[in-house]
Scaffold this active site. Sequence first.
Site, PDB file in Angstrom:
ATOM      1  N   LYS A  19       0.837  -1.214   0.000  1.00 45.71           N
ATOM      2  CA  LYS A  19       0.000   0.000   0.000  1.00 45.71           C
ATOM      3  C   LYS A  19       0.865   1.254   0.000  1.00 45.71           C
ATOM      4  O   LYS A  19       0.540   2.237  -0.659  1.00 45.71           O
ATOM      5  CB  LYS A  19      -0.947   0.006   1.206  1.00 45.71           C
ATOM      6  CG  LYS A  19      -2.023  -1.058   1.158  1.00 45.71           C
ATOM      7  CD  LYS A  19      -3.136  -0.679   0.182  1.00 45.71           C
ATOM      8  CE  LYS A  19      -3.973  -1.866  -0.266  1.00 45.71           C
ATOM      9  NZ  LYS A  19      -4.580  -2.598   0.847  1.00 45.71           N
ATOM     10  N   LYS A  79      -4.520 -16.275 -13.731  1.00 46.93           N
ATOM     11  CA  LYS A  79      -5.926 -16.493 -13.420  1.00 46.93           C
ATOM     12  C   LYS A  79      -6.724 -15.205 -13.537  1.00 46.93           C
ATOM     13  O   LYS A  79      -6.165 -14.127 -13.622  1.00 46.93           O
ATOM     14  CB  LYS A  79      -6.070 -17.104 -12.020  1.00 46.93           C
ATOM     15  CG  LYS A  79      -5.195 -16.467 -10.961  1.00 46.93           C
ATOM     16  CD  LYS A  79      -5.382 -17.159  -9.619  1.00 46.93           C
ATOM     17  CE  LYS A  79      -4.907 -16.211  -8.549  1.00 46.93           C
ATOM     18  NZ  LYS A  79      -5.426 -16.439  -7.244  1.00 46.93           N
ATOM     19  N   LYS A  82      -9.385  -8.969 -10.942  1.00 47.71           N
ATOM     20  CA  LYS A  82      -9.964  -7.703 -11.378  1.00 47.71           C
ATOM     21  C   LYS A  82      -8.898  -6.674 -11.726  1.00 47.71           C
ATOM     22  O   LYS A  82      -9.158  -5.744 -12.448  1.00 47.71           O
ATOM     23  CB  LYS A  82     -10.968  -7.163 -10.360  1.00 47.71           C
ATOM     24  CG  LYS A  82     -10.440  -6.878  -8.987  1.00 47.71           C
ATOM     25  CD  LYS A  82     -11.608  -6.397  -8.104  1.00 47.71           C
ATOM     26  CE  LYS A  82     -11.334  -6.658  -6.635  1.00 47.71           C
ATOM     27  NZ  LYS A  82     -12.531  -6.730  -5.843  1.00 47.71           N
TER      28      LYS A  82
END
Length: 325
Positions: free
Chosen positions: A107, A189, A192
């Site tokens: 982050k 895979k 999003k």
Amino acid sequence: MSGIRPTGFLHLGNYFGAVRNYVRMQDEYTCYFMVADLHALTTLNETKELKGHVRRVMAENIACGLDPDRVAFYCQSHVPETTELYLFLNMLAKVGELEKTPTFKDKIRLQPQNINAGLLTYPVLQAADILLQRAHLVPVGKDQEQHLEIARDFAIRFNKRFGEVFPEPYAFNFGENLARVPSLDGAGKMSKSENQNATLYLADDDETIRKKVMKAKTDSGAEAGSPMPESIGNLFQLLRLVAPEETVEVFMAHYMAGTIRYGDMKKELAEGMVKFIAPIRERAAAIQDDDAYLRRVMEQGAVKARANAQVTIGLAKEAIGLVYY
Ligand code: TRP
């Protein structure tokens, strides 16, 4: 107990990797499923978007079979006991350890302009979610293993320091039954954050689904006898998710014989996906528009979650020594 982030649209990978397992767990366990709207505040700039995200993720999960009458399905912010336990756990949290958490380091890289303390204590809040319901099992993906370890550590620390209150929570999945859902672009895979055209969303309309599937990568030209290329193996894996075994076998036989036509296989896959996704999409849309129903679901979820949470808070306060009369 598990938490669902209210960001982005649910895709096929979320369905087979997470939601389907929640749905199966609700038959065998007492379940608490929560929409982590407070966690979303650590990264969301535009909080006006929360309402839409929360309603959609709830509607999509219900459309996939999560039954609010059989489980506690609630919003994190509707259970204020969460933040109470979060504060208690913060007293047991070591800043140095939190700073070392890989997700925190990620982050820092992703939003260097907003390294708020909420980001640092993200795992503390998640531990509060889990311990608040005194959960034993937490169905999560691999990416959450570290957070779960931290939650388990808090349980152990708390119990040692104040007395036995919390069971040690463990990550849970249905083992080999966890289906891998490959991306349509030939590698990796569905997710999003990656290529949106290679990911099938539960909100995609029929034409979008068909278009994405027909554009799926199929490197051809494999020599007879050489191993199946990843992109083709992926197409077979996807087909297995939505087509009957016999259909898969037919295409496999063609593949072996060198007579496969990928166009035909993709058409079959596209129709299978449309058949699978369309009813979920339509149910989710109807639920999202049903204010009264969603309100009832959220209220009922909060009542169930808070009833158990209040017992936990009582136990925790007593253990800590926060009871004066
Ligand atoms: N951090 C989780 C995620 O990113 C979401 C989450 C919040 C969660 N609270 C939780 C998961 C409690 C399991 C248990 O997906």
